[in-house]
Design a protein around this motif. Sequence first.
Motif, PDB file in Angstrom:
ATOM      1  N   ARG B  67      52.906  46.280  23.584  1.00 29.51           N
ATOM      2  CA  ARG B  67      52.200  47.564  23.678  1.00 29.51           C
ATOM      3  C   ARG B  67      50.939  47.539  24.518  1.00 29.51           C
ATOM      4  NH1 ARG B  67      53.376  49.422  17.636  1.00 29.51           N
ATOM      5  NH2 ARG B  67      52.437  47.386  17.227  1.00 29.51           N
ATOM      6  N   SER B  68      50.813  46.578  25.414  1.00 27.71           N
ATOM      7  CA  SER B  68      49.703  46.712  26.357  1.00 27.71           C
ATOM      8  C   SER B  68      50.070  46.085  27.681  1.00 27.71           C
ATOM      9  CB  SER B  68      48.409  46.124  25.792  1.00 27.71           C
ATOM     10  OG  SER B  68      48.626  44.824  25.315  1.00 27.71           O
ATOM     11  N   ALA B  69      49.172  46.222  28.633  1.00 31.34           N
ATOM     12  CA  ALA B  69      49.492  45.842  30.003  1.00 31.34           C
ATOM     13  C   ALA B  69      49.689  44.334  30.147  1.00 31.34           C
ATOM     14  CB  ALA B  69      48.385  46.301  30.926  1.00 31.34           C
ATOM     15  N   ALA B  70      50.525  43.951  31.085  1.00 31.89           N
ATOM     16  CA  ALA B  70      50.742  42.540  31.404  1.00 31.89           C
ATOM     17  C   ALA B  70      49.418  41.913  31.839  1.00 31.89           C
ATOM     18  CB  ALA B  70      51.771  42.415  32.512  1.00 31.89           C
ATOM     19  N   VAL B  71      49.150  40.701  31.354  1.00 34.29           N
ATOM     20  CA  VAL B  71      47.917  39.997  31.708  1.00 34.29           C
ATOM     21  C   VAL B  71      48.264  38.781  32.561  1.00 34.29           C
ATOM     22  CG1 VAL B  71      45.794  38.948  30.834  1.00 34.29           C
ATOM     23  CG2 VAL B  71      47.039  40.600  29.413  1.00 34.29           C
ATOM     24  N   ILE B  72      47.641  38.687  33.721  1.00 33.36           N
ATOM     25  CA  ILE B  72      47.792  37.479  34.537  1.00 33.36           C
ATOM     26  C   ILE B  72      46.881  36.420  33.924  1.00 33.36           C
ATOM     27  CG2 ILE B  72      47.436  36.467  36.826  1.00 33.36           C
ATOM     28  CD1 ILE B  72      47.822  39.450  37.858  1.00 33.36           C
ATOM     29  N   THR B  73      47.468  35.318  33.451  1.00 34.17           N
ATOM     30  CA  THR B  73      46.662  34.288  32.802  1.00 34.17           C
ATOM     31  C   THR B  73      46.442  33.081  33.709  1.00 34.17           C
ATOM     32  OG1 THR B  73      48.663  33.401  31.795  1.00 34.17           O
ATOM     33  CG2 THR B  73      47.370  34.949  30.473  1.00 34.17           C
ATOM     34  N   GLU B  74      47.209  33.015  34.803  1.00 37.36           N
ATOM     35  CA  GLU B  74      46.941  31.979  35.796  1.00 37.36           C
ATOM     36  C   GLU B  74      47.296  32.515  37.175  1.00 37.36           C
ATOM     37  OE1 GLU B  74      49.049  28.283  35.343  1.00 37.36           O
ATOM     38  OE2 GLU B  74      48.082  27.377  37.087  1.00 37.36           O
ATOM     39  N   GLY B  75      46.305  32.539  38.039  1.00 38.45           N
ATOM     40  CA  GLY B  75      46.522  33.017  39.399  1.00 38.45           C
ATOM     41  C   GLY B  75      45.537  32.352  40.336  1.00 38.45           C
ATOM     42  N   TYR B  76      45.862  32.367  41.614  1.00 35.81           N
ATOM     43  CA  TYR B  76      44.992  31.738  42.617  1.00 35.81           C
ATOM     44  C   TYR B  76      44.823  32.664  43.812  1.00 35.81           C
ATOM     45  CZ  TYR B  76      46.013  27.687  39.801  1.00 35.81           C
ATOM     46  OH  TYR B  76      46.141  26.840  38.737  1.00 35.81           O
ATOM     47  N   PHE B  77      43.633  32.649  44.385  1.00 35.85           N
ATOM     48  CA  PHE B  77      43.407  33.414  45.602  1.00 35.85           C
ATOM     49  C   PHE B  77      44.114  32.728  46.756  1.00 35.85           C
ATOM     50  CE2 PHE B  77      39.718  34.322  42.917  1.00 35.85           C
ATOM     51  CZ  PHE B  77      39.802  35.706  42.859  1.00 35.85           C
ATOM     52  N   LYS B  78      44.852  33.524  47.539  1.00 37.25           N
ATOM     53  CA  LYS B  78      45.525  32.969  48.708  1.00 37.25           C
ATOM     54  C   LYS B  78      44.743  33.311  49.963  1.00 37.25           C
ATOM     55  CE  LYS B  78      49.688  34.799  48.083  1.00 37.25           C
ATOM     56  NZ  LYS B  78      51.122  35.066  48.345  1.00 37.25           N
ATOM     57  N   GLN B  79      44.905  32.476  50.977  1.00 36.56           N
ATOM     58  CA  GLN B  79      44.284  32.731  52.274  1.00 36.56           C
ATOM     59  C   GLN B  79      45.001  33.920  52.916  1.00 36.56           C
ATOM     60  OE1 GLN B  79      41.386  31.917  53.949  1.00 36.56           O
ATOM     61  NE2 GLN B  79      41.966  29.773  53.924  1.00 36.56           N
ATOM     62  N   PRO B  80      44.268  34.971  53.284  1.00 33.95           N
ATOM     63  CA  PRO B  80      44.964  36.088  53.942  1.00 33.95           C
ATOM     64  C   PRO B  80      45.480  35.655  55.312  1.00 33.95           C
ATOM     65  CG  PRO B  80      42.717  36.698  53.284  1.00 33.95           C
ATOM     66  CD  PRO B  80      42.836  35.206  53.152  1.00 33.95           C
TER      67      PRO B  80
END
Lengths: 196, 196
Positions: B67-80
């Motif tokens: 009943r709530s929004a998906a949470v990103i618990t592991e992510g990394y910034f990528k080089q554009p």
Amino acid sequence: MHYPNGKKNHHIRQPAAANRSQAFGNRGMTLEADINATNTYYRDINKANIHKKPTPVQVVNVHYPRRSAAVITEGYFKQPSTTDYNGVYRGRHIDFEAKETKNKTRFPLANIHGHQIEHMKSITKHGGICFLIIRFSVYKETYYIPAETFFPFWDEQFNNGKKSIPYETIRCKGYRIPFHYQARVDFLAIIDQLYF
Amino acid sequence: MHYPNGKKNHHIRQPAAANRSQAFGNRGMTLEADINATNTYYRDINKANIHKKPTPVQVVNVHYPRRSAAVITEGYFKQPSTTDYNGVYRGRHIDFEAKETKNKTRFPLANIHGHQIEHMKSITKHGGICFLIIRFSVYKETYYIPAETFFPFWDEQFNNGKKSIPYETIRCKGYRIPFHYQARVDFLAIIDQLYF
């Protein structure tokens, strides 16, 4: 796939669909994967420069471990306020949204968000080439619908109109996008016909 | 700010810089914030449709609470791999990168990545209007540098050339972007001069 220890790696999950589709020249790939492959091909041969925009993420918490990359430990997917793809072709600005449906008889308008339509109307007004790519996955048919053709159907739904566009209408008013081995969704072939 | 309980909220952190800059008509805002405000203004008055692309995030783990929004618990910034901004103006494709430097005497080329230059060369070849916006924050001066002007400086660094562009060269070869209250970085004023 062989790893340095000489053993095959059995642990990488291969999605069943991907295996199956290899027998059919990957025709079973998702629309997004097909469009990404097409755009990569267009860039490789210097035909056009078109990219998918990154999915917007609202970053709430970031952890900075010593000597390694920052880790996002809390983030949320945001609703995109524009279309997913844009770029440049033969001097013209290109902007489009892509959707696939399993529906056999119609394309439900709920697949598109109102702010995306506002964005597309704005792009059209400023002289960009704007369109939708719609795939009926059951038929493996992919259509190019000019934004100007799509808008009246969208607007009509708020005037007691239908909440979907019949498959037959899309076949009739849209342009079937050819499949090629490298340009898997060769939408520039349609743009060449319509604009050049 | 008042919250439903009627009490002022003292817990929201206000960056000191933001408070300070209000006394100077927000001239102390970052270049990115100024450009975002400018693009919003351009869209509001239907002058152009230009957006900043979302920062690309590599999503590794997502948690789906009930009943709530998906949470990103592991992510990394990528080089554009592209520039940060693009869109359409008067039928032309617009594509640019923006950088500010605290350096008083030169713009270090290390601020730009090689794959961004490749992207800009491709955009230029396909007929897009491509440029850099460079701000010398110490002088509060912001310049428009056509991509075609920038490329020789970039390429020269690999031929025993300088690793930076002198401030005087940017003053001379670039175009000073006017500051207006709403179009805070009014780069379309320069494009009007150069292309229309």
